[in-house]
Motif scaffolding. Structure first.
Motif, PDB file in Angstrom:
ATOM      1  N   LYS A   1       0.828  -1.209   0.000  1.00  0.00           N
ATOM      2  CA  LYS A   1       0.000   0.000   0.000  1.00  0.00           C
ATOM      3  C   LYS A   1       0.865   1.263   0.000  1.00  0.00           C
ATOM      4  O   LYS A   1       0.608   2.209  -0.749  1.00  0.00           O
ATOM      5  CB  LYS A   1      -0.931  -0.015   1.215  1.00  0.00           C
ATOM      6  N   SER A   2       1.899   1.274   0.861  1.00  0.00           N
ATOM      7  CA  SER A   2       2.724   2.478   0.971  1.00  0.00           C
ATOM      8  C   SER A   2       3.537   2.719  -0.300  1.00  0.00           C
ATOM      9  O   SER A   2       3.689   3.855  -0.753  1.00  0.00           O
ATOM     10  CB  SER A   2       3.648   2.387   2.178  1.00  0.00           C
TER      11      SER A   2
ATOM     12  N   LYS B   1       1.299   3.996  -2.998  1.00  0.00           N
ATOM     13  CA  LYS B   1       0.958   5.396  -2.735  1.00  0.00           C
ATOM     14  C   LYS B   1       2.095   6.315  -3.215  1.00  0.00           C
ATOM     15  O   LYS B   1       1.852   7.364  -3.808  1.00  0.00           O
ATOM     16  CB  LYS B   1       0.714   5.586  -1.234  1.00  0.00           C
TER      17      LYS B   1
END
Length: 428
Positions: free
Chosen positions: A372-373, A376
């Motif tokens: 996810k990071s 992003k």
């Protein structure tokens, strides 16, 4: 509480979002000069103060009020260069570059320093691109310098936004005769002059001609004109310059009040000006300085050159919205890797892609992080595609390729086909 550190007033940082247009301007000009056969010279920022006092001239605003001058540990007076011509002349003399009548066509770029009131387009540290030519006495080289600047304006899209102003200052003897006539005229009207012009009357009276004071300009309407005092050789030189500009089709205005702010100019002087930047209208200026080399102790050597302000040209490009959109193009792809084996493979894969695609703008994730990071970060980077490499992809020797700016589906691309796939994406 300690004072917050900050840049000196009038000396500005050029931030990452600003540098692409600077590089575009500098690269465009360097390529143009290569095409005309000019060679780059790199000059010191510091010079002995005497260089500028002798070259620019005692009594000029630059020498009297604007130079950054200090004593070094040997008690020698040094100055941060306020302009480039004097240093270039010193260099060609020191290294014998003009000996035996050698023609030198040189250019340089870099910061200059003047203690002025900072305002938009005028700073205490400013950047110039300059050109100097030695041992070419005729109007043909004056014309070439103007023609190559005209070609630059066309390349940058500025041709319709700048105007060429021309003048001839004549020989030093003709100029001295005119100066005497001008001083005599103005002394009779001394009390009507503005304070700055009163001071200049005894130090540098020709600079009164470009005074910004309206009352002084009205006085000058009936003053002697410079061209009434031109010697025949200078007049013929000026006519030759105009004929060459006419032949190329470059429009110009004759401005007999154009004298430039430095004492070393004689005969041709010119400025490219714009009305798009308010008070700071000059974007390029120069002229002929045939006596400067001998003034520095060398043999008489014709010289001519110009300098253009990078900050003002950048401001002009931005004001007219002429900065190419692709200068700030984001990365093509952002490579996400999960786990140390994938990170090692990603590093090697990224370098193979850069070898295969020299124009590829590829960011590789650093610092690890969850799916996810990293995703992003990929999205925030502005990249068009996220490349995904984890344990499964590593085992199958594929890379996930996910469009970030469109609704396309993620594809798994074999390692040996990835460069070809990205090349097609770059062209889409």
């Amino acid at each position: 509480m300690s004072k917050t550190l900050q840049a000196i007033r009038g000396m500005n940082d050029i931030l990452p979002e600003q540098t692409p247009v600077w590089r575009y301007l500098e690269n465009t000009f360097a390529q143009l000069l290569d095409g005309y056969g000019y060679k780059e010279i790199r000059l010191p920022i510091l010079e002995f103060t005497e260089l500028f006092a002798r070259g620019i001239g005692e009594g000029t605003d630059v020498v009297d009020k604007e130079m950054y001058t200090f004593l070094d540990r040997n008690e020698e007076s040094l100055t941060l260069r306020p302009e480039g011509t004097a240093g270039c002349v010193r260099a060609v003399l020191e290294h014998g570059l003009t000996g035996g009548g050698q023609v030198q066509k040189l250019w340089y770029a870099g910061p200059m320093f003047r203690y002025e009131k900072p305002q938009k387009g005028r700073y205490r540290q400013f950047h110039q691109i300059g050109v100097e030519v030695f041992n070419q006495p005729g109007p043909d080289i004056d014309a070439e310098l103007i023609v190559l600047t005209w070609r630059l304006w066309k390349k940058l899209g500025l041709a319709d936004s700048v105007t060429l102003q021309l003048n001839s200052l004549g020989s030093s003897e003709a100029r001295a005769t005119y100066r005497d006539a001008l001083v005599a005229y103005l002394r009779e009207r001394f009390d009507q002059l503005d304070e700055d012009s009163q001071r200049r009357l005894t130090t540098n009276p020709l600079r009164i001609l470009d005074s910004k004071n309206a009352q002084t300009q009205s006085l000058l309407a009936d003053a002697p004109t410079l061209h009434d005092y031109l010697d025949e050789e200078s007049r013929a030189h000026f006519e030759g310059l105009k004929a060459r500009l006419d032949a190329v089709g470059i429009r110009y205005e004759i401005n007999q009040k154009l004298v430039r702010g430095l004492d070393y100019y004689g005969r041709t002087v010119f400025e490219w000006v714009t009305d798009k930047l308010g008070a700071q209208g000059t974007v390029c200026a120069g002229g002929r300085y045939d006596g400067l080399v001998s003034q520095f102790g060398g043999k008489p050597t014709p010289g001519v050159g110009f300098a253009m302000g990078v900050e003002r040209l950048v401001l002009l490009l931005e004001t007219l919205e002429l900065v190419p959109a692709e200068l700030n193009s984001p990365a093509h792809a952002y490579l996400c890797a999960f786990g140390e084996p994938a990170e090692l493979a990603a590093l090697a894969l990224a370098e193979r892609l850069r070898d295969a695609l020299p124009g590829l703008r590829l960011l590789v994730n650093a610092g690890g992080g969850s799916f996810k990071s990293q995703f992003k970060k990929a999205d925030k980077s502005g990249a068009s595609y996220a490349l995904i490499l984890g344990d499964d992809e590593l085992a199958n020797r594929v890379v996930g390729c996910k469009p970030l700016r469109t609704d396309g589906e993620q594809q798994n691309i074999a390692w040996n086909a990835l460069a070809e796939h990205l090349a097609a994406c770059m062209q889409a």
